[in-house]
Design a protein around this motif. Structure first.
Motif, short mmCIF file in Angstrom:
data_model
loop_
_atom_site.label_atom_id
_atom_site.label_comp_id
_atom_site.label_asym_id
_atom_site.label_seq_id
_atom_site.Cartn_x
_atom_site.Cartn_y
_atom_site.Cartn_z
N LEU A 76 17.49 93.06 15.01
CA LEU A 76 16.42 93.97 15.41
C LEU A 76 16.34 95.09 14.39
N THR A 77 15.21 95.20 13.74
CA THR A 77 15.03 96.23 12.72
C THR A 77 13.78 97.04 13.02
N TRP A 106 14.79 93.49 24.80
CA TRP A 106 14.84 92.42 25.81
C TRP A 106 14.84 91.06 25.13
N LEU A 107 13.96 90.88 24.15
CA LEU A 107 13.88 89.58 23.48
C LEU A 107 15.15 89.30 22.70
N GLN A 108 15.66 90.28 21.99
CA GLN A 108 16.90 90.09 21.23
C GLN A 108 18.03 89.62 22.14
N THR A 109 18.19 90.29 23.27
CA THR A 109 19.26 89.92 24.21
C THR A 109 19.02 88.54 24.80
N SER A 110 17.77 88.23 25.15
CA SER A 110 17.45 86.96 25.80
C SER A 110 17.64 85.78 24.86
N MET A 130 1.08 106.89 10.42
CA MET A 130 2.24 106.01 10.40
C MET A 130 2.72 105.71 11.82
N VAL A 131 2.99 104.45 12.10
CA VAL A 131 3.49 104.06 13.42
C VAL A 131 4.77 103.25 13.24
N GLN A 132 5.58 103.24 14.28
CA GLN A 132 6.84 102.51 14.23
C GLN A 132 6.69 101.17 14.96
N ARG A 133 7.23 100.14 14.36
CA ARG A 133 7.25 98.82 14.97
C ARG A 133 8.68 98.30 14.95
N TYR A 134 8.96 97.33 15.82
CA TYR A 134 10.31 96.80 15.97
C TYR A 134 10.27 95.29 15.78
#
Length: 315
Positions: A72-73, A57-61, A83-87
């Motif tokens: 966005l990575t 949403w933030l990338q598009t906005s 281990m957790v995933q973050r964006y």
């Protein structure tokens, strides 16, 4: 975590907001998700999220609202539980321009540590959207059946105070506390949590969260509160729209022949269509009471009526 993922996915699908509200949400997401960094004398904007939908949403906005490209990575992060995933949403080229556009840098190019005053003191739609953005960036919600809490981790004390102020404007009392080295805003009352979820747009999750609570009496009370709030919001929106139409017509009738204090009051009504009279009074320069702002709008409409009658008699 499943419920938290659901609420953030639900919030990230809200796309019916006005541009001012969308910008308030984007600004809050950047501030609470990370903020600004200075790398080799260049300002870089970056924000990290635990929700892929929020990051998208933030990338598009950023592109649609401000005209900047954001990358966005996905990054892996080691925590005590594994281990957790973050964006990560990252804006390098044009970072300084974006910071100025969002208000995170002021006109003197000084960092705004909390949130811009235009958002904190903005209309209710902006305040709701900013709270939504803060939750999307760094919010958490308890699972039903456990001790109730809704919490947002804040990047600094100023951001926490801004969030407390905005929650108060929405009729929610939020507690500011410091846990180790982090600033946090916490709600523990179940009714307040549901109210906040409804306000920021997580209607489905709010009902699910409330429905799974074991206390049937509390659930009934929360549902009645939600229905009462919805009815009040509809009545308030209708009254504000009618007042705005009357002020707009008065401006057309009177043209330039309007006392400045009445013109200013009417313009506030048009600029902040969903704000209460008390909020309009706070937005006035200098601030005045809700009775004073109501009186000025009433005199503006009366002046327009007198002008129409006088023109009719002359004709």
């Amino acid at each position: 975590m499943a419920l938290l993922d659901d609420v953030k996915s639900e919030l990230a699908t809200i796309d019916s907001e006005l541009p001012a509200a969308q910008k308030a949400q984007a600004t809050a997401m950047i501030r609470f998700g990370g903020g600004l960094r200075l790398v080799q004398r260049q300002i870089i904007v970056q924000a990290q999220f635990d929700s892929l939908d929020a990051a998208k949403w933030l990338q598009t906005s950023i592109k649609t609202l401000y005209g900047h490209d954001a990358t966005l990575t996905q990054v892996a992060r080691q925590t005590p539980t594994g281990m957790v995933q973050r964006y990560l949403v990252h804006v390098e080229r044009g970072g300084a321009a974006l910071a100025l556009q969002t208000g995170l840098l002021d006109r003197r190019k000084m960092l705004v540590k909390g949130l811009p005053s235009e958002i904190i003191n903005g209309n209710i739609a902006q305040v709701k959207a900013a709270c939504r953005g803060a939750f999307l960036a760094h919010g958490s919600l308890s699972d039903p059946g456990k001790a109730s809490y809704l919490e947002i981790v804040c990047p600094c004390n100023e951001a926490a105070l801004a969030l407390v102020c905005m929650a108060r404007r929405l009729g929610v009392t939020a507690k500011h506390r410091q846990v180790r080295s982090s600033e946090r805003i916490t709600l523990k009352d179940p009714d307040a949590i549901e109210r906040m979820l409804l306000i920021i747009g997580a209607t489905r999750t709010a009902h699910e969260w409330t429905g799974k609570r074991s206390d049937g009496e509390a659930r009934g009370k929360a549902n009645r509160l939600a229905n009462f709030d919805d009815a009040n919001m509809r009545r308030s929106a209708k009254a504000a729209a009618e007042a705005g139409d009357k002020v707009r017509k008065a401006f057309e009738i009177l043209g330039d022949d309007i006392p400045e204090n009445l013109r200013a009051a009417g313009q506030l009504r048009l600029d902040h269509a969903d704000a209460s009279l008390e909020e309009l009074g706070r937005l006035a320069d200098p601030p005045i009471t809700k009775d004073a702002i109501a009186g000025r709008i009433r005199r503006l409409l009366q002046l327009a009526d007198k002008t129409v009658k006088a023109r009719g008699q002359q004709a």
